[in-house]
Design a protein around this motif. Structure first.
Motif, PDB file in Angstrom:
ATOM      1  N   ARG A 394      21.022 -51.789  66.128  1.00 22.42           N
ATOM      2  CA  ARG A 394      22.116 -50.609  66.820  1.00 22.42           C
ATOM      3  C   ARG A 394      22.316 -49.659  66.136  1.00 22.42           C
ATOM      4  O   ARG A 394      22.249 -49.828  64.816  1.00 22.42           O
ATOM      5  CB  ARG A 394      23.065 -51.635  67.553  1.00 22.42           C
ATOM      6  N   VAL A 395      22.954 -48.558  66.658  1.00 23.12           N
ATOM      7  CA  VAL A 395      23.509 -47.453  65.633  1.00 23.12           C
ATOM      8  C   VAL A 395      24.902 -47.411  66.467  1.00 23.12           C
ATOM      9  O   VAL A 395      25.367 -47.496  67.528  1.00 23.12           O
ATOM     10  CB  VAL A 395      22.961 -45.965  66.126  1.00 23.12           C
ATOM     11  N   SER A 396      25.990 -47.700  65.425  1.00 23.75           N
ATOM     12  CA  SER A 396      27.299 -47.696  65.639  1.00 23.75           C
ATOM     13  C   SER A 396      27.741 -46.398  65.252  1.00 23.75           C
ATOM     14  O   SER A 396      27.930 -45.995  64.241  1.00 23.75           O
ATOM     15  CB  SER A 396      27.977 -48.862  64.877  1.00 23.75           C
ATOM     16  N   VAL A 397      28.735 -46.121  66.232  1.00 26.02           N
ATOM     17  CA  VAL A 397      29.502 -44.750  66.223  1.00 26.02           C
ATOM     18  C   VAL A 397      30.954 -44.740  66.155  1.00 26.02           C
ATOM     19  O   VAL A 397      31.490 -45.690  67.227  1.00 26.02           O
ATOM     20  CB  VAL A 397      28.912 -43.951  67.308  1.00 26.02           C
ATOM     21  N   ILE A 475      34.689 -47.871  69.117  1.00 23.27           N
ATOM     22  CA  ILE A 475      33.311 -48.150  68.607  1.00 23.27           C
ATOM     23  C   ILE A 475      32.239 -48.138  69.735  1.00 23.27           C
ATOM     24  O   ILE A 475      32.438 -48.905  70.592  1.00 23.27           O
ATOM     25  CB  ILE A 475      33.197 -49.532  67.694  1.00 23.27           C
ATOM     26  N   PHE A 476      31.417 -47.094  69.512  1.00 24.20           N
ATOM     27  CA  PHE A 476      30.357 -47.103  70.470  1.00 24.20           C
ATOM     28  C   PHE A 476      29.024 -47.429  69.880  1.00 24.20           C
ATOM     29  O   PHE A 476      28.534 -46.780  68.834  1.00 24.20           O
ATOM     30  CB  PHE A 476      30.342 -45.478  71.047  1.00 24.20           C
ATOM     31  N   GLU A 477      28.426 -48.542  70.645  1.00 27.94           N
ATOM     32  CA  GLU A 477      27.266 -49.090  69.901  1.00 27.94           C
ATOM     33  C   GLU A 477      26.097 -48.887  70.928  1.00 27.94           C
ATOM     34  O   GLU A 477      25.990 -49.033  71.799  1.00 27.94           O
ATOM     35  CB  GLU A 477      27.508 -50.537  69.719  1.00 27.94           C
ATOM     36  N   ILE A 478      25.084 -48.090  70.174  1.00 29.66           N
ATOM     37  CA  ILE A 478      23.918 -47.665  71.087  1.00 29.66           C
ATOM     38  C   ILE A 478      22.654 -48.608  70.583  1.00 29.66           C
ATOM     39  O   ILE A 478      22.513 -48.718  69.228  1.00 29.66           O
ATOM     40  CB  ILE A 478      23.422 -46.323  70.706  1.00 29.66           C
ATOM     41  N   ARG A 479      22.036 -49.239  71.391  1.00 33.31           N
ATOM     42  CA  ARG A 479      21.025 -50.448  71.215  1.00 33.31           C
ATOM     43  C   ARG A 479      19.870 -49.751  70.891  1.00 33.31           C
ATOM     44  O   ARG A 479      19.165 -48.928  71.535  1.00 33.31           O
ATOM     45  CB  ARG A 479      21.019 -51.132  72.271  1.00 33.31           C
ATOM     46  N   ARG A 480      19.273 -50.375  69.892  1.00 32.30           N
ATOM     47  CA  ARG A 480      17.851 -49.958  69.499  1.00 32.30           C
ATOM     48  C   ARG A 480      16.916 -50.658  70.253  1.00 32.30           C
ATOM     49  O   ARG A 480      16.859 -51.707  70.358  1.00 32.30           O
ATOM     50  CB  ARG A 480      17.621 -50.423  67.912  1.00 32.30           C
ATOM     51  N   PRO A 481      16.010 -49.901  70.969  1.00 31.16           N
ATOM     52  CA  PRO A 481      14.972 -50.571  71.909  1.00 31.16           C
ATOM     53  C   PRO A 481      14.019 -51.673  71.000  1.00 31.16           C
ATOM     54  O   PRO A 481      13.691 -51.433  69.653  1.00 31.16           O
ATOM     55  CB  PRO A 481      14.100 -49.524  72.311  1.00 31.16           C
TER      56      PRO A 481
END
Length: 674
Positions: A394-397, A475-481
């Motif tokens: 993921r990318v954590s924002v 905390i906004f987590e964008i999942r890595r495919p």
């Protein structure tokens, strides 16, 4: 369906729409062959044949149960079994088809009455049995009385209401056509109610599921009235906005012929002596009707009140930590607010609390899931500089804020937009972190008053995301495919397979429970996936109840790549199962559209049923944001040959194989896009 919509339904509708002209009733239809259940086009496959059952006569109604409340228009369905395929069946004298295994399904007319009585008779060459089956009409209203009347059940709003002094509140009522209506206030003021253009209501289930759009055509309703009031309290004081005030006793149900102090004859009832209540008056010619309006309207204090949301007010810890927000009271889900979110209160009607998210944007939440948090701050929250941290999956924002604000995430194929309500931006820095290619670009804007939008452009299609709070930092987590093998897309992928229900679920004519059928299909899906190299997470492997939230939490905490919830369908009361059965798949988020399309196409190909298409549904199992998710409705439990197919290994294999091939297609296509 309006009573004059389909006069042909004097008999039992069989495997056709069965509707003739609106003015001339059609005769009862002859029994058609069994293979006409499927869509007109020859299917690629057909369901297994229904096995023959011979045994003693045993008449049973599975649905609706005796004395159940059925919400339907002029017709609805009932189904059950007779124990043998050699029986003959009639409902109110009209023949009904019996399938070879003894199952039956009938579409019957409902009289204009509060109780529907159905005489069901089953016979063989040697036996006969009959029963009188009664059901109640939920929501049924008797025809209005002659002359002047007011329907006291139609008065809305009713009960405790807290409303801003400067804002109009709409009042709605139903009364005799052509009457003059006005609300008499305790201080002598008068609020007129004018006729409004409207049509007879159509059940929401009919609008959502009935393929026959002619059933949406209803006659004009000339007995609806509306008015507005502003800036004055009504009725006894409902007390403080928190806690919940005691409910107000409501008027009796049904149209009220006369509640009046005069002009209504000897049967008149004296209006309430309590001078705090407003009274609705209707006048037609020389006749007058009055009824108390059971509304306790208080004006909100000019000092803004802040509410803090919490879906676990009992402290049991068995919730998902989200409070649902709606665009209107009783509407569908639109926002999901994390526990601790705070927003100003802008009104309350009964059990629904209205929150002000930003100027011109309001959300309704359950009053029971909110508590007072003091006076509202005069200034919006401030969103500070962003920090992105690339991680393996993921990318954590991190978004710093000075309090927890309402928010909403929307997505397109390669974009995520995070909208912060009640906020202003002070985003001086956006730090991407080192060595990552998933988040291509981040931008922010003060899109409207008190709304900050953060836009994340991705280099790959959106796979999933989630949000949580750490203190007041979002905390906004964008999942890595996942990394997919183009030749073997299922290899090493973790697939969550959810056998839908129990609790609840449908039951077929011969008593097969949906929870049981779903589990058997899901176990076959697991076998196929594991043979293809996938790892499978089953939310249950036994016929035991499991609530929705633990199923979702199980899939998310395990990091499942995809979630499929296996179901079999049923229809709401009043929707014809002969013209509306088939195969469908549901999703919730845009990222799941390709998966839904792939699975739906495979289901139609493997099962050979009518293609009802795929669609968006506000269903808990597909609202999970961490992965693509779909819910399948492969067959209809209530249709005899489809229930019978679910009892056979062949039928379950066809269903499971369709899900398997749909999953593989979706992952293969995603691998090719990388």
């Amino acid at each position: 369906m309006h009573p004059d919509r389909c006069a042909a339904l004097v008999g039992i509708a069989l495997l056709t729409a069965g509707c003739a002209s609106r003015s001339t009733p059609a005769p009862p239809l002859a029994l058609p062959p069994a293979d006409t259940v499927t869509s007109p086009a020859p299917p690629a496959r057909s369901l297994p044949p229904v096995p023959e059952v011979r045994g003693p006569l045993a008449l049973r109604v599975v649905y609706p149960p005796a004395d159940a409340a059925v919400r339907a228009g002029d017709s609805s369905f009932l189904f059950g079994s007779v124990g043998t395929g050699g029986a003959r069946l009639a409902v109110n004298g009209t023949p009904v088809r019996v399938w070879p295994n003894g199952a039956w399904l009938a579409w019957v007319p409902f009289p204009q009455d509060s109780v529907v009585q159905l005489r069901i008779e089953a016979t063989t060459d040697t036996e006969s049995v009959s029963l009188l089956h009664r059901v109640r009409r939920a929501g049924w209203r008797p025809p209005p009385p002659p002359g002047l009347w007011i329907d006291t059940t139609s008065l809305v709003p009713r009960g405790p209401v807290w409303w801003p002094k400067e804002e109009y509140l709409t009042l709605r009522a139903r009364a005799a056509e052509g009457a003059q209506l006005r609300l008499l206030l305790p201080d002598g003021a008068v609020v007129p109610l004018a006729p409004v253009a409207a049509r007879e209501e159509v059940e929401a289930s009919v609008r959502a599921f009935d393929r026959d759009t002619a059933n949406l055509a209803t006659p004009a309703a000339r007995d609806r009235y509306a008015g507005v009031i502003r800036g004055r309290p009504l009725g006894p004081d409902p007390g403080p906005l928190f806690p919940v005030a005691a409910p107000v006793p409501l008027a009796s149900s049904g149209p009220s012929r006369c509640v009046s102090t005069g002009g209504c004859g000897s049967g008149a009832v004296t209006a309430p002596a309590d001078s705090q209540w407003a009274v609705l008056e209707a006048v037609l010619g020389t006749d007058t009707v009055r009824s108390r309006w059971p509304l306790q309207l208080a004006l909100l204090d000019t000092l803004p009140l802040l509410a803090e949301l919490d879906d676990d007010t009992t402290g049991l810890g068995a919730t998902d930590g989200l409070v649902v927000g709606r665009a209107l009271p009783g509407g569908t889900y639109h926002w999901f607010f994390a526990t601790g979110t705070r927003a100003p209160v802008s009104g309350r009607i009964g059990r629904d609390l209205r929150l002000r998210l930003a100027p011109g944007i309001e959300s309704w939440v359950a009053h029971a899931e909110a508590r007072p948090a003091g006076g509202a701050p005069a200034e919006p929250a401030v969103a500070g500089s962003l920090t992105l941290t690339p991680r393996e999956d993921r990318v954590s924002v991190r978004v710093p804020l000075d309090r927890r604000v309402p928010l909403r995430v929307s997505e397109t194929e390669h974009t995520l937009v995070l909208r912060l309500y009640g906020s202003v931006g002070d985003v001086n820095w956006i730090r991407y972190g080192a060595g990552d290619s998933l988040v291509r670009q981040v931008s922010w804007a003060q899109a409207e008053d008190e709304q900050v939008t953060l836009t994340f452009e991705l280099s790959r299609p959106v796979w999933g995301y989630r949000v949580r709070w750490e203190r007041n930092d979002l905390i906004f987590e964008i999942r890595r495919p996942p990394e997919l093998d183009k030749g073997h897309p299922l290899r090493n992928r973790l697939i969550a397979v959810d056998p839908g229900h129990p609790p609840a679920g449908a039951t077929g004519p011969t008593g097969l429970r949906e929870a049981e059928a779903n589990l058997l299909v899901a176990l076959e899906v697991r076998r196929l996936l594991e043979e293809a190299g996938a790892r499978v997470l089953m939310t249950r492997t036994a016929d035991v109840p499991l609530d929705l939230w633990p199923r979702i939490r199980m899939a998310e905490s395990a990091g499942a790549d995809v979630l499929v919830s296996v179901h079999n369908n049923a229809l709401p009361d009043g929707v014809n199962p002969y013209t509306n059965n088939g195969t469908s798949v549901y999703y919730n988020h845009p990222r799941s559209v390709p998966l839904a399309r792939a699975v739906q196409e495979e289901l139609v190909q493997h099962l050979g049923l009518r293609d009802l298409g795929f669609g968006r549904g506000d269903l808990a199992m597909v609202r999970a944001t961490w992965m693509p998710a779909v819910l399948t409705e492969g067959l209809f439990m209530m249709v005899p040959e489809q229930e019978a197919a679910l009892r056979t290994p062949d039928g379950r294999r066809r269903y499971a194989s369709a899900i398997f091939h749909g999953l593989r297609r979706f992952l293969r296509d995603r691998a090719r896009e990388e």
